[in-house]
Design a protein around this motif. Structure first.
Motif, PDB file in Angstrom:
ATOM      1  N   VAL A  14       0.847  -1.204   0.000  1.00 47.80           N
ATOM      2  CA  VAL A  14       0.000   0.000   0.000  1.00 47.80           C
ATOM      3  C   VAL A  14       0.886   1.258   0.000  1.00 47.80           C
ATOM      4  CG1 VAL A  14      -1.662   1.316   1.399  1.00 47.80           C
ATOM      5  CG2 VAL A  14      -1.977  -1.150   1.046  1.00 47.80           C
ATOM      6  N   ILE A  15       1.956   1.213   0.776  1.00 47.39           N
ATOM      7  CA  ILE A  15       2.883   2.351   0.820  1.00 47.39           C
ATOM      8  C   ILE A  15       3.481   2.596  -0.567  1.00 47.39           C
ATOM      9  CG2 ILE A  15       5.033   3.249   1.822  1.00 47.39           C
ATOM     10  CD1 ILE A  15       4.451   1.439   4.293  1.00 47.39           C
ATOM     11  N   GLU A  16       3.925   1.499  -1.203  1.00 52.81           N
ATOM     12  CA  GLU A  16       4.548   1.641  -2.528  1.00 52.81           C
ATOM     13  C   GLU A  16       3.564   2.178  -3.561  1.00 52.81           C
ATOM     14  OE1 GLU A  16       6.358  -2.220  -3.105  1.00 52.81           O
ATOM     15  OE2 GLU A  16       7.614  -1.806  -1.344  1.00 52.81           O
ATOM     16  N   LYS A  17       2.335   1.696  -3.490  1.00 56.52           N
ATOM     17  CA  LYS A  17       1.295   2.157  -4.410  1.00 56.52           C
ATOM     18  C   LYS A  17       1.039   3.657  -4.204  1.00 56.52           C
ATOM     19  CE  LYS A  17      -3.078   0.184  -6.043  1.00 56.52           C
ATOM     20  NZ  LYS A  17      -4.070  -0.860  -5.776  1.00 56.52           N
ATOM     21  N   ALA A  18       0.991   4.055  -2.946  1.00 54.32           N
ATOM     22  CA  ALA A  18       0.731   5.470  -2.631  1.00 54.32           C
ATOM     23  C   ALA A  18       1.841   6.346  -3.191  1.00 54.32           C
ATOM     24  CB  ALA A  18       0.603   5.654  -1.115  1.00 54.32           C
ATOM     25  N   LYS A  28       1.708  10.719 -10.680  1.00 53.86           N
ATOM     26  CA  LYS A  28       0.530  11.030 -11.473  1.00 53.86           C
ATOM     27  C   LYS A  28      -0.040  12.412 -11.141  1.00 53.86           C
ATOM     28  CE  LYS A  28      -3.772   8.677 -12.571  1.00 53.86           C
ATOM     29  NZ  LYS A  28      -4.599   7.573 -12.058  1.00 53.86           N
ATOM     30  N   TYR A  29      -0.025  12.763  -9.863  1.00 55.39           N
ATOM     31  CA  TYR A  29      -0.603  14.052  -9.446  1.00 55.39           C
ATOM     32  C   TYR A  29       0.515  14.935  -8.914  1.00 55.39           C
ATOM     33  CZ  TYR A  29      -4.893  11.341  -9.594  1.00 55.39           C
ATOM     34  OH  TYR A  29      -5.922  10.540  -9.983  1.00 55.39           O
ATOM     35  N   SER A  30       0.965  15.879  -9.755  1.00 51.00           N
ATOM     36  CA  SER A  30       2.139  16.648  -9.336  1.00 51.00           C
ATOM     37  C   SER A  30       1.799  18.087  -8.979  1.00 51.00           C
ATOM     38  CB  SER A  30       3.185  16.620 -10.441  1.00 51.00           C
ATOM     39  OG  SER A  30       2.629  17.210 -11.594  1.00 51.00           O
ATOM     40  N   ASN A  31       0.531  18.446  -8.971  1.00 47.70           N
ATOM     41  CA  ASN A  31       0.171  19.850  -8.742  1.00 47.70           C
ATOM     42  C   ASN A  31      -1.000  19.922  -7.757  1.00 47.70           C
ATOM     43  OD1 ASN A  31       0.134  22.691  -9.227  1.00 47.70           O
ATOM     44  ND2 ASN A  31      -1.523  22.426 -10.702  1.00 47.70           N
ATOM     45  N   MET A  32      -0.851  19.222  -6.630  1.00 50.38           N
ATOM     46  CA  MET A  32      -1.960  19.123  -5.687  1.00 50.38           C
ATOM     47  C   MET A  32      -2.029  20.358  -4.798  1.00 50.38           C
ATOM     48  SD  MET A  32      -3.399  15.979  -5.860  1.00 50.38           S
ATOM     49  CE  MET A  32      -4.068  15.718  -4.203  1.00 50.38           C
ATOM     50  N   ARG A  33      -3.266  20.756  -4.453  1.00 53.70           N
ATOM     51  CA  ARG A  33      -3.365  21.783  -3.424  1.00 53.70           C
ATOM     52  C   ARG A  33      -4.040  21.256  -2.157  1.00 53.70           C
ATOM     53  NH1 ARG A  33      -7.648  24.133  -6.938  1.00 53.70           N
ATOM     54  NH2 ARG A  33      -9.561  24.235  -5.731  1.00 53.70           N
ATOM     55  N   GLY A  34      -4.404  19.999  -2.173  1.00 56.29           N
ATOM     56  CA  GLY A  34      -4.953  19.356  -0.984  1.00 56.29           C
ATOM     57  C   GLY A  34      -4.286  18.006  -0.795  1.00 56.29           C
ATOM     58  N   ALA A  35      -4.936  17.165   0.003  1.00 60.14           N
ATOM     59  CA  ALA A  35      -4.359  15.852   0.304  1.00 60.14           C
ATOM     60  C   ALA A  35      -5.045  14.756  -0.508  1.00 60.14           C
ATOM     61  CB  ALA A  35      -4.520  15.552   1.793  1.00 60.14           C
ATOM     62  N   MET A  36      -4.276  13.687  -0.807  1.00 62.63           N
ATOM     63  CA  MET A  36      -4.856  12.472  -1.391  1.00 62.63           C
ATOM     64  C   MET A  36      -5.226  11.553  -0.239  1.00 62.63           C
ATOM     65  SD  MET A  36      -2.315  11.066  -4.241  1.00 62.63           S
ATOM     66  CE  MET A  36      -0.999  12.140  -4.693  1.00 62.63           C
ATOM     67  N   LEU A  37      -6.364  10.886  -0.369  1.00 61.16           N
ATOM     68  CA  LEU A  37      -6.769   9.916   0.648  1.00 61.16           C
ATOM     69  C   LEU A  37      -6.628   8.517   0.069  1.00 61.16           C
ATOM     70  CD1 LEU A  37      -7.746  12.566   1.865  1.00 61.16           C
ATOM     71  CD2 LEU A  37      -9.866  11.444   2.506  1.00 61.16           C
ATOM     72  N   VAL A  38      -5.815   7.709   0.732  1.00 61.24           N
ATOM     73  CA  VAL A  38      -5.519   6.366   0.229  1.00 61.24           C
ATOM     74  C   VAL A  38      -6.049   5.329   1.222  1.00 61.24           C
ATOM     75  CG1 VAL A  38      -3.625   4.745  -0.229  1.00 61.24           C
ATOM     76  CG2 VAL A  38      -3.537   7.070  -1.168  1.00 61.24           C
ATOM     77  N   ASP A  39      -6.816   4.391   0.705  1.00 59.31           N
ATOM     78  CA  ASP A  39      -7.414   3.343   1.536  1.00 59.31           C
ATOM     79  C   ASP A  39      -6.338   2.349   2.003  1.00 59.31           C
ATOM     80  OD1 ASP A  39      -9.936   1.849   2.411  1.00 59.31           O
ATOM     81  OD2 ASP A  39      -8.858   0.338   1.250  1.00 59.31           O
ATOM     82  N   ILE A  40      -6.306   2.056   3.305  1.00 57.78           N
ATOM     83  CA  ILE A  40      -5.234   1.198   3.829  1.00 57.78           C
ATOM     84  C   ILE A  40      -5.402  -0.265   3.434  1.00 57.78           C
ATOM     85  CG2 ILE A  40      -4.622   2.591   5.865  1.00 57.78           C
ATOM     86  CD1 ILE A  40      -6.240   0.290   7.410  1.00 57.78           C
ATOM     87  N   HIS A  41      -6.605  -0.649   2.977  1.00 61.55           N
ATOM     88  CA  HIS A  41      -6.805  -2.055   2.597  1.00 61.55           C
ATOM     89  C   HIS A  41      -6.420  -2.292   1.147  1.00 61.55           C
ATOM     90  CE1 HIS A  41      -8.713  -2.591   6.434  1.00 61.55           C
ATOM     91  NE2 HIS A  41      -9.520  -1.572   6.172  1.00 61.55           N
ATOM     92  N   SER A  42      -6.894  -1.419   0.245  1.00 57.80           N
ATOM     93  CA  SER A  42      -6.689  -1.649  -1.184  1.00 57.80           C
ATOM     94  C   SER A  42      -5.497  -0.867  -1.739  1.00 57.80           C
ATOM     95  CB  SER A  42      -7.939  -1.219  -1.953  1.00 57.80           C
ATOM     96  OG  SER A  42      -8.125   0.185  -1.788  1.00 57.80           O
ATOM     97  N   GLY A  43      -5.079   0.184  -1.038  1.00 55.87           N
ATOM     98  CA  GLY A  43      -4.043   1.052  -1.596  1.00 55.87           C
ATOM     99  C   GLY A  43      -4.581   1.977  -2.669  1.00 55.87           C
ATOM    100  N   GLU A  44      -5.902   1.949  -2.910  1.00 54.13           N
ATOM    101  CA  GLU A  44      -6.503   2.823  -3.924  1.00 54.13           C
ATOM    102  C   GLU A  44      -6.674   4.229  -3.361  1.00 54.13           C
ATOM    103  OE1 GLU A  44      -7.501   2.021  -7.100  1.00 54.13           O
ATOM    104  OE2 GLU A  44      -6.649   0.016  -6.780  1.00 54.13           O
ATOM    105  N   ARG A  45      -6.538   5.200  -4.262  1.00 54.66           N
ATOM    106  CA  ARG A  45      -6.900   6.565  -3.875  1.00 54.66           C
ATOM    107  C   ARG A  45      -8.426   6.632  -3.808  1.00 54.66           C
ATOM    108  NH1 ARG A  45      -5.689  12.478  -6.688  1.00 54.66           N
ATOM    109  NH2 ARG A  45      -6.967  13.567  -5.152  1.00 54.66           N
TER     110      ARG A  45
END
Ligand code: WAQ
Ligand code: MG
Ligand code: MG
Ligand code: MG
Length: 258
Positions: free
Chosen positions: A107-111, A117-134
């Motif tokens: 999950v860490i590596e996926k995050a 992919k997202y290099s111009n963020m102004r907020g946070a990405m939320l990543v699920d700890i089970h699937s590693g999906e955003r």
């Protein structure tokens, strides 16, 4: 302390920016202010964005609104600083700390891969700890945590007690990390700045506290990172409300025993 009415004051600045939120993110800021202090608060946010190392903005929005909900009081996370000799070692250490907080390696590596992919963020990405999906659907906006502050007198007492500098960047980051980690759905946070001259970042969780790492990227790099590792499936709306809308003051009760 909370008898007075407070206002949420927010700023967002961009280059080639629009009301819709396009353009290069330059700077953002959020704080709580009394009515009498609004002028000072707006000025502080204006200064932050006008003299920014990511460039001069050509678009800026500053807004304030009265807070009607009760303001929650939360203690600051404990704080610890790690010194590493390289950004590579810093990234390794951040992954070790995330693993210690209970996040699976894959999950860490996926995050970490989402950062490309997202290099111009102004907020946070939320990543699920089970699937590693955003799991937020906010694209490059991300989720902007707001409505939080730490009264300066109390922050200065805290900083003096721990022998830390009165450092507004660290203060802002610790406010955010303390608010975010106080909600049980947050398992851990990973952060470093998108400002090219600031290379210190951190991993935070409620149990581990705020673990600063002095080098998480190279000087000159404008790639920032803010990832919340979450376990929030059942209470998604409440969690988003907490992050974006729940007003919070960080407050240190002090320590007699050091
Ligand atoms: N809510 C959600 N995400 C945010 C917020 C917010 N309020 N503010 C910033 N971000 C995201 C956004 O994607 C930015 O691009 C990224 O974080 C970095 O923001 O010495 O300065 O304000 O202890 O550049 C951490 C270490 C410094 C401080 C972090 O971040 C220390 C920093 P920046
Ligand atoms: Mg900023
Ligand atoms: Mg900031
Ligand atoms: Mg920044």
């Amino acid at each position: 302390m909370q008898q007075e009415r407070y206002y949420s004051v927010r700023m967002r600045a961009a280059r080639n920016g629009t009301y819709e939120g396009d353009g290069k993110h330059i700077s953002g800021g959020e704080l709580l202010s009394t009515y009498n202090n609004i002028k000072q608060a707006v000025n502080a946010l204006l200064d932050k964005a006008l003299t920014h190392s990511r460039g001069n903005p050509d678009f800026m929005q500053i807004q304030f609104e009265a807070i009607t909900e009760p303001i929650e009081c939360i203690p600051p996370l404990t704080i610890k600083t790690h010194e590493v000799e390289s950004a590579d070692r810093g990234k390794e250490l951040s992954q070790e700390l995330l693993a210690k907080a209970g996040i699976q390696r894959k999950v860490i590596e996926k995050a970490y891969r989402y950062l490309e992919k997202y290099s111009n963020m102004r907020g946070a990405m939320l990543v699920d700890i089970h699937s590693g999906e955003r799991v937020d659907d906010r694209g490059s906006k991300g989720v902007r945590v707001s409505r939080m502050d730490w009264l300066n007198d109390n922050f200065e007492k805290w900083a003096a007690h721990y022998g830390l500098p009165n450092h507004s960047r660290m203060k802002e980051a610790l406010i955010l990390a303390s608010k975010v980690s106080a909600y049980p759905a947050t398992v851990a946070e990973l952060c470093w700045s998108d400002d090219p001259e600031y290379i210190t970042g951190y991993v935070a969780s409620k149990e581990m506290g705020y673990q600063r790492i002095n080098k998480l990227k190279e000087y000159g790099d404008e790639q920032g990172c803010r990832i919340f590792f979450v376990d929030a499936s059942r209470e998604w709306d409440r969690y988003l409300y907490y992050l974006e809308k729940q007003p919070v003051f960080i407050h240190w009760e002090g320590k007699r025993d050091g």
